[in-house]
Design an enzyme around this catalytic site. Sequence first.
Site, short mmCIF file in Angstrom:
data_model
loop_
_atom_site.label_atom_id
_atom_site.label_comp_id
_atom_site.label_asym_id
_atom_site.label_seq_id
_atom_site.Cartn_x
_atom_site.Cartn_y
_atom_site.Cartn_z
N ASP A 62 0.87 -1.17 0.00
CA ASP A 62 0.00 0.00 0.00
C ASP A 62 0.91 1.23 0.00
O ASP A 62 1.52 1.55 1.02
CB ASP A 62 -0.89 -0.01 1.25
N TYR A 154 -9.13 14.75 -6.12
CA TYR A 154 -8.26 14.17 -7.15
C TYR A 154 -7.45 15.26 -7.86
O TYR A 154 -6.22 15.14 -8.01
CB TYR A 154 -9.13 13.40 -8.16
N1 LIG Z 1 -6.96 6.38 -16.82
C1 LIG Z 1 -7.08 7.70 -16.90
O1 LIG Z 1 -8.00 8.23 -17.55
C2 LIG Z 1 -6.07 8.60 -16.26
C3 LIG Z 1 -6.04 9.94 -16.63
C4 LIG Z 1 -5.13 10.79 -16.01
C5 LIG Z 1 -4.27 10.30 -15.04
N2 LIG Z 1 -4.32 8.97 -14.72
C6 LIG Z 1 -3.41 8.51 -13.67
O2 LIG Z 1 -2.67 7.40 -14.13
C7 LIG Z 1 -2.41 6.52 -13.06
C8 LIG Z 1 -2.83 5.11 -13.42
O3 LIG Z 1 -4.21 5.12 -13.74
P1 LIG Z 1 -4.93 3.84 -14.41
O4 LIG Z 1 -6.02 4.39 -15.24
O5 LIG Z 1 -3.94 2.92 -14.99
O6 LIG Z 1 -5.59 3.21 -13.10
P2 LIG Z 1 -5.93 1.67 -12.75
O7 LIG Z 1 -6.98 1.77 -11.66
O8 LIG Z 1 -6.26 0.92 -13.97
O9 LIG Z 1 -4.57 1.18 -12.12
C9 LIG Z 1 -4.10 1.78 -10.95
C10 LIG Z 1 -3.32 0.77 -10.14
O10 LIG Z 1 -2.94 1.42 -8.90
C11 LIG Z 1 -3.09 0.46 -7.86
N3 LIG Z 1 -3.28 1.12 -6.56
C12 LIG Z 1 -4.31 1.90 -6.15
N4 LIG Z 1 -4.14 2.28 -4.89
C13 LIG Z 1 -2.97 1.74 -4.47
C14 LIG Z 1 -2.25 1.75 -3.25
N5 LIG Z 1 -2.70 2.42 -2.17
N6 LIG Z 1 -1.08 1.08 -3.17
C15 LIG Z 1 -0.60 0.40 -4.25
N7 LIG Z 1 -1.24 0.34 -5.43
C16 LIG Z 1 -2.42 1.00 -5.54
C17 LIG Z 1 -4.33 -0.33 -8.26
O11 LIG Z 1 -4.38 -1.59 -7.57
C18 LIG Z 1 -4.14 -0.47 -9.75
O12 LIG Z 1 -3.44 -1.64 -10.08
C19 LIG Z 1 -3.12 7.12 -11.84
O13 LIG Z 1 -2.19 7.87 -11.09
C20 LIG Z 1 -4.15 8.02 -12.46
O14 LIG Z 1 -4.53 9.09 -11.60
C21 LIG Z 1 -5.20 8.11 -15.29
#
Ligand SMILES: NC(=O)c1ccc[n+]([C@@H]2O[C@H](COP(=O)([O-])OP(=O)(O)OC[C@H]3O[C@@H](n4cnc5c(N)ncnc54)[C@H](O)[C@@H]3O)[C@@H](O)[C@H]2O)c1
Length: 255
Positions: A62, A154
């Site tokens: 975490d 966020y």
């Molecule tokens: N997908 C989008 O549209 C988007 C847009 C802008 C920014 N982002 C950023 O990109 C990053 C990845 O997003 P994504 O879409 O791949 O998300 P996702 O939910 O598909 O993957 C995120 C991963 O983070 C892990 N995670 C969450 N909380 C955690 C914790 N406390 N400790 C360890 N692991 C943890 C989850 O288990 C998951 O595997 C994030 O930081 C998100 O804010 C995503």
Amino acid sequence: MAKGHKDKVAVITGAANGIGQAFAERLAEDGVDIAVVDLADGAATVKLVEAAGRQAIYVKCDVSSEEAVAAMAKTVNAKFSHVDIVVNCAGIFPQKDFAEMTFADWRKVLGTNLDSTFLVSSAFVPGMRKRKWGRVVNMASSTFGSVVMGFAHYVASKGGIIGFTRALASDLAGDGITVNAIAPGLTRSPGTLARSPRAGFATMEDEFLSVAQMQAIKRVEAPDDLVGAVSFLTSDDAAFITGQTLNVDGGRVRT
Ligand SMILES: NC(=O)c1ccc[n+]([C@@H]2O[C@H](COP(=O)([O-])OP(=O)(O)OC[C@H]3O[C@@H](n4cnc5c(N)ncnc54)[C@H](O)[C@@H]3O)[C@@H](O)[C@H]2O)c1
């Protein structure tokens, strides 16, 4: 292969899924060994890295917990003799009206997205300093430059990440370490696919397609659209680029 990647080691948080998993696969193809750090099972990502011919370890952690990050760093350092690259990709994006947002909601998002970026960077920067080479890449978001509702926590966390990126870049430049951020647009990932659509959209697919229409490139962003940016920013070719936030969003936000 990107310049300077061969036999480097990267810690990628949030690498079990979505964007982080795509980053792990690409950096492995570039010649980098990967520590897959996530709360969710990272076995699939480990397989992708190994299929690309590199070593991988999955460490359940975490990343918002100081104790858990310290334990994770110990495990990673026992497996690999050095860590050169940190990609802080773990993040959550729960939507909540500000009227209903509690301090606990706020702390959860700030802890997961922003505290984690500080904790994981702090764990591995000392080793980078010793070797006079390092790359830190943080995840911002196009929401920081857009009109979105229900994301006060966020967007604040992503603004904090941009500020941290700029400040840390100044602190570490003398030791050959660059710190940059990538700001994706709305990207189809397990996390966004599991989300409820914003008000006004029947399904997430409708929301994806609507956001795509606001981009210069009018197709839905995928994790693979982001991997070139992480490959470049962690390479030797980007040695003179630091403190920056790179928009990778099909040309939606202009800053
Ligand atoms: N997908 C989008 O549209 C988007 C847009 C802008 C920014 N982002 C950023 O990109 C990053 C990845 O997003 P994504 O879409 O791949 O998300 P996702 O939910 O598909 O993957 C995120 C991963 O983070 C892990 N995670 C969450 N909380 C955690 C914790 N406390 N400790 C360890 N692991 C943890 C989850 O288990 C998951 O595997 C994030 O930081 C998100 O804010 C995503």
